[in-house]
Motif scaffolding. Sequence first.
Motif, PDB file in Angstrom:
ATOM      1  N   SER A 166       0.868  -1.180   0.000  1.00 25.97           N
ATOM      2  CA  SER A 166       0.000   0.000   0.000  1.00 25.97           C
ATOM      3  C   SER A 166       0.904   1.228   0.000  1.00 25.97           C
ATOM      4  O   SER A 166       2.038   1.170   0.476  1.00 25.97           O
ATOM      5  CB  SER A 166      -0.936   0.002   1.209  1.00 25.97           C
ATOM      6  OG  SER A 166      -0.197   0.136   2.389  1.00 25.97           O
ATOM      7  N   GLY A 177      -6.415   2.755  -0.185  1.00 26.44           N
ATOM      8  CA  GLY A 177      -7.296   3.376   0.796  1.00 26.44           C
ATOM      9  C   GLY A 177      -8.700   3.524   0.239  1.00 26.44           C
ATOM     10  O   GLY A 177      -9.195   2.634  -0.444  1.00 26.44           O
ATOM     11  N   GLY A 206      -9.836   2.521  -3.337  1.00 28.08           N
ATOM     12  CA  GLY A 206      -9.986   1.142  -3.798  1.00 28.08           C
ATOM     13  C   GLY A 206      -8.669   0.441  -4.015  1.00 28.08           C
ATOM     14  O   GLY A 206      -7.761   0.570  -3.187  1.00 28.08           O
ATOM     15  N   PHE A 232     -15.511   1.541  -1.866  1.00 31.72           N
ATOM     16  CA  PHE A 232     -16.874   1.839  -1.447  1.00 31.72           C
ATOM     17  C   PHE A 232     -16.887   3.121  -0.624  1.00 31.72           C
ATOM     18  O   PHE A 232     -15.893   3.455   0.040  1.00 31.72           O
ATOM     19  CB  PHE A 232     -17.435   0.673  -0.631  1.00 31.72           C
ATOM     20  CG  PHE A 232     -17.679  -0.543  -1.478  1.00 31.72           C
ATOM     21  CD1 PHE A 232     -18.865  -0.677  -2.180  1.00 31.72           C
ATOM     22  CD2 PHE A 232     -16.705  -1.526  -1.614  1.00 31.72           C
ATOM     23  CE1 PHE A 232     -19.085  -1.782  -2.992  1.00 31.72           C
ATOM     24  CE2 PHE A 232     -16.918  -2.636  -2.423  1.00 31.72           C
ATOM     25  CZ  PHE A 232     -18.112  -2.759  -3.114  1.00 31.72           C
ATOM     26  N   GLU A 280     -15.378   6.472   7.685  1.00 31.56           N
ATOM     27  CA  GLU A 280     -14.266   5.790   8.348  1.00 31.56           C
ATOM     28  C   GLU A 280     -14.287   6.106   9.836  1.00 31.56           C
ATOM     29  O   GLU A 280     -14.162   7.250  10.247  1.00 31.56           O
ATOM     30  CB  GLU A 280     -12.939   6.241   7.721  1.00 31.56           C
ATOM     31  CG  GLU A 280     -11.754   5.521   8.315  1.00 31.56           C
ATOM     32  CD  GLU A 280     -10.437   5.846   7.604  1.00 31.56           C
ATOM     33  OE1 GLU A 280     -10.314   5.576   6.408  1.00 31.56           O
ATOM     34  OE2 GLU A 280      -9.539   6.368   8.287  1.00 31.56           O
ATOM     35  N   GLY A 295      -6.218  -3.112   5.732  1.00 32.07           N
ATOM     36  CA  GLY A 295      -5.306  -3.766   4.798  1.00 32.07           C
ATOM     37  C   GLY A 295      -5.232  -5.275   5.028  1.00 32.07           C
ATOM     38  O   GLY A 295      -5.088  -6.049   4.070  1.00 32.07           O
ATOM     39  N   ASN A 350     -12.203  -4.953  -1.505  1.00 32.85           N
ATOM     40  CA  ASN A 350     -12.558  -3.569  -1.164  1.00 32.85           C
ATOM     41  C   ASN A 350     -13.702  -3.545  -0.149  1.00 32.85           C
ATOM     42  O   ASN A 350     -13.714  -2.722   0.774  1.00 32.85           O
ATOM     43  CB  ASN A 350     -13.012  -2.801  -2.419  1.00 32.85           C
ATOM     44  CG  ASN A 350     -11.851  -2.332  -3.279  1.00 32.85           C
ATOM     45  OD1 ASN A 350     -10.721  -2.206  -2.818  1.00 32.85           O
ATOM     46  ND2 ASN A 350     -12.141  -2.066  -4.548  1.00 32.85           N
TER      47      ASN A 350
HETATM   48  P1  ATP Z   1      -3.852  -0.673   7.326  1.00 25.24           P
HETATM   49  O1  ATP Z   1      -2.348  -0.695   7.411  1.00 25.24           O
HETATM   50  O2  ATP Z   1      -4.502   0.508   7.987  1.00 25.24           O
HETATM   51  O3  ATP Z   1      -4.506  -1.953   7.723  1.00 25.24           O
HETATM   52  P2  ATP Z   1      -3.273  -0.470   4.486  1.00 25.24           P
HETATM   53  O4  ATP Z   1      -2.469   0.792   4.470  1.00 25.24           O
HETATM   54  O5  ATP Z   1      -2.559  -1.764   4.324  1.00 25.24           O
HETATM   55  O6  ATP Z   1      -4.224  -0.501   5.769  1.00 25.24           O
HETATM   56  P3  ATP Z   1      -5.413   0.718   2.940  1.00 25.24           P
HETATM   57  O7  ATP Z   1      -5.201   1.062   1.504  1.00 25.24           O
HETATM   58  O8  ATP Z   1      -5.498   1.811   3.922  1.00 25.24           O
HETATM   59  O9  ATP Z   1      -4.351  -0.402   3.323  1.00 25.24           O
HETATM   60  O10 ATP Z   1      -6.778  -0.091   3.065  1.00 25.24           O
HETATM   61  C1  ATP Z   1      -6.959  -1.352   2.456  1.00 25.24           C
HETATM   62  C2  ATP Z   1      -8.249  -1.397   1.673  1.00 25.24           C
HETATM   63  O11 ATP Z   1      -9.369  -1.163   2.543  1.00 25.24           O
HETATM   64  C3  ATP Z   1      -8.349  -0.333   0.589  1.00 25.24           C
HETATM   65  O12 ATP Z   1      -7.723  -0.777  -0.606  1.00 25.24           O
HETATM   66  C4  ATP Z   1      -9.858  -0.201   0.460  1.00 25.24           C
HETATM   67  O13 ATP Z   1     -10.394  -1.248  -0.305  1.00 25.24           O
HETATM   68  C5  ATP Z   1     -10.337  -0.362   1.907  1.00 25.24           C
HETATM   69  N1  ATP Z   1     -10.417   0.927   2.604  1.00 25.24           N
HETATM   70  C6  ATP Z   1      -9.503   1.471   3.452  1.00 25.24           C
HETATM   71  N2  ATP Z   1      -9.897   2.672   3.919  1.00 25.24           N
HETATM   72  C7  ATP Z   1     -11.106   2.905   3.347  1.00 25.24           C
HETATM   73  C8  ATP Z   1     -12.069   3.994   3.420  1.00 25.24           C
HETATM   74  N3  ATP Z   1     -11.857   5.077   4.177  1.00 25.24           N
HETATM   75  N4  ATP Z   1     -13.201   3.888   2.682  1.00 25.24           N
HETATM   76  C9  ATP Z   1     -13.441   2.806   1.909  1.00 25.24           C
HETATM   77  N5  ATP Z   1     -12.591   1.765   1.803  1.00 25.24           N
HETATM   78  C10 ATP Z   1     -11.442   1.800   2.512  1.00 25.24           C
END
Ligand code: ATP
Length: 316
Positions: free
Chosen positions: A195, A228, A231, A246, A250, A257, A282
């Motif tokens: 990410s 995030g 998507g 979606f 939040e 993730g 997602n």
């Molecule tokens: P974390 O380390 O906080 O667990 P990450 O940084 O590995 O997360 P993110 O991209 O923040 O990954 O989130 C993973 C997925 O969750 C995104 O690709 C999306 O599908 C979903 N997601 C995260 N935040 C949101 C949001 N505010 N609204 C909708 N979907 C979200």
Amino acid sequence: EGKIVTIGEILVEIMATTLGHGFLEAQTLIGPFPSGAPAIFIDQVGKLGHPAAIVSAVGDDDFGTVNLDRLKQDGVDVSAVAIHPGAATGSAFVRYRPDGGRDFVFNMRDSAAGRIDATPEAQAVLAEAGHLHVMGSGLPVPAVFGMVSASIPAIKARGGTVSFDPNIRVEMLRDPAGKAAFQTVLAATDLFLPSGEELSLFSGEADEGRAIAALLDAGVQEIVLKRGKAGASHFDRNGRTDVPGFVVEEIDPTGAGDSFGATFLVARRLGKPVEDCLRYANAAGARTVTVKGPMEGTSSFAELDAFIAATPVGAA
Ligand code: ATP
């Protein structure tokens, strides 16, 4: 079909219910909530009904029990979670800042998670794994890295696969041994789940297209970039697929993730088309952020189908 297995920390999270900075004054707290990135990941695998196991360690205390009970209830094999009488289950205290940032106090020093070891139970679970999911957060524990590096060739030799969520704290890459550990895992990764800036950190390329090309050239089969609320995107040798996120409110981003990665992986193993896998993933990530507590928003397929039917999608 073999189990999905992961290795790494189990802890509890306790969170402040008021916005603010740090923990210098008395807080109203809620919890304990089961937590730890590998635990959230494997709980989501279990909820989707896919065979799942975790190699870990907890203390002989309520914080350990609250985790083991939850994982068992959601279908996860916890036979390889050692219970250490002499160590406590770790905890993380979290406070959300008005700007959306987070402050943490970690009580993980000398916790049971640092004592994860290649027990006979751990070796038995790893010996029958169909898929190993590696989480970067656990790799600094030498016994965890030892099990990961020993298991990868064995799993691949019997036709299994490996996924890798770097889940990185940048300090880990500054340490040469840490960097070497990450490179070893990356070289064997079928599905890479970065990410944000992790894509450039691991490829050495700032440009997204060049970063993807470099990773595919290095032997990674599939890359899913988490974006995030925007998507996610999937890349392989045949091209790319983007699926928007979606639209949700939040409440608590922790765990998005991890549940995203588990859901993409399970959907893919079930043979679903990439676009459907991204949509399910997602949905799992979005459901996770709408609930307080890292593991409180994990989802079954029935819950994901209902969420997808009821929730608007953001702009592409
Ligand atoms: P974390 O380390 O906080 O667990 P990450 O940084 O590995 O997360 P993110 O991209 O923040 O990954 O989130 C993973 C997925 O969750 C995104 O690709 C999306 O599908 C979903 N997601 C995260 N935040 C949101 C949001 N505010 N609204 C909708 N979907 C979200």
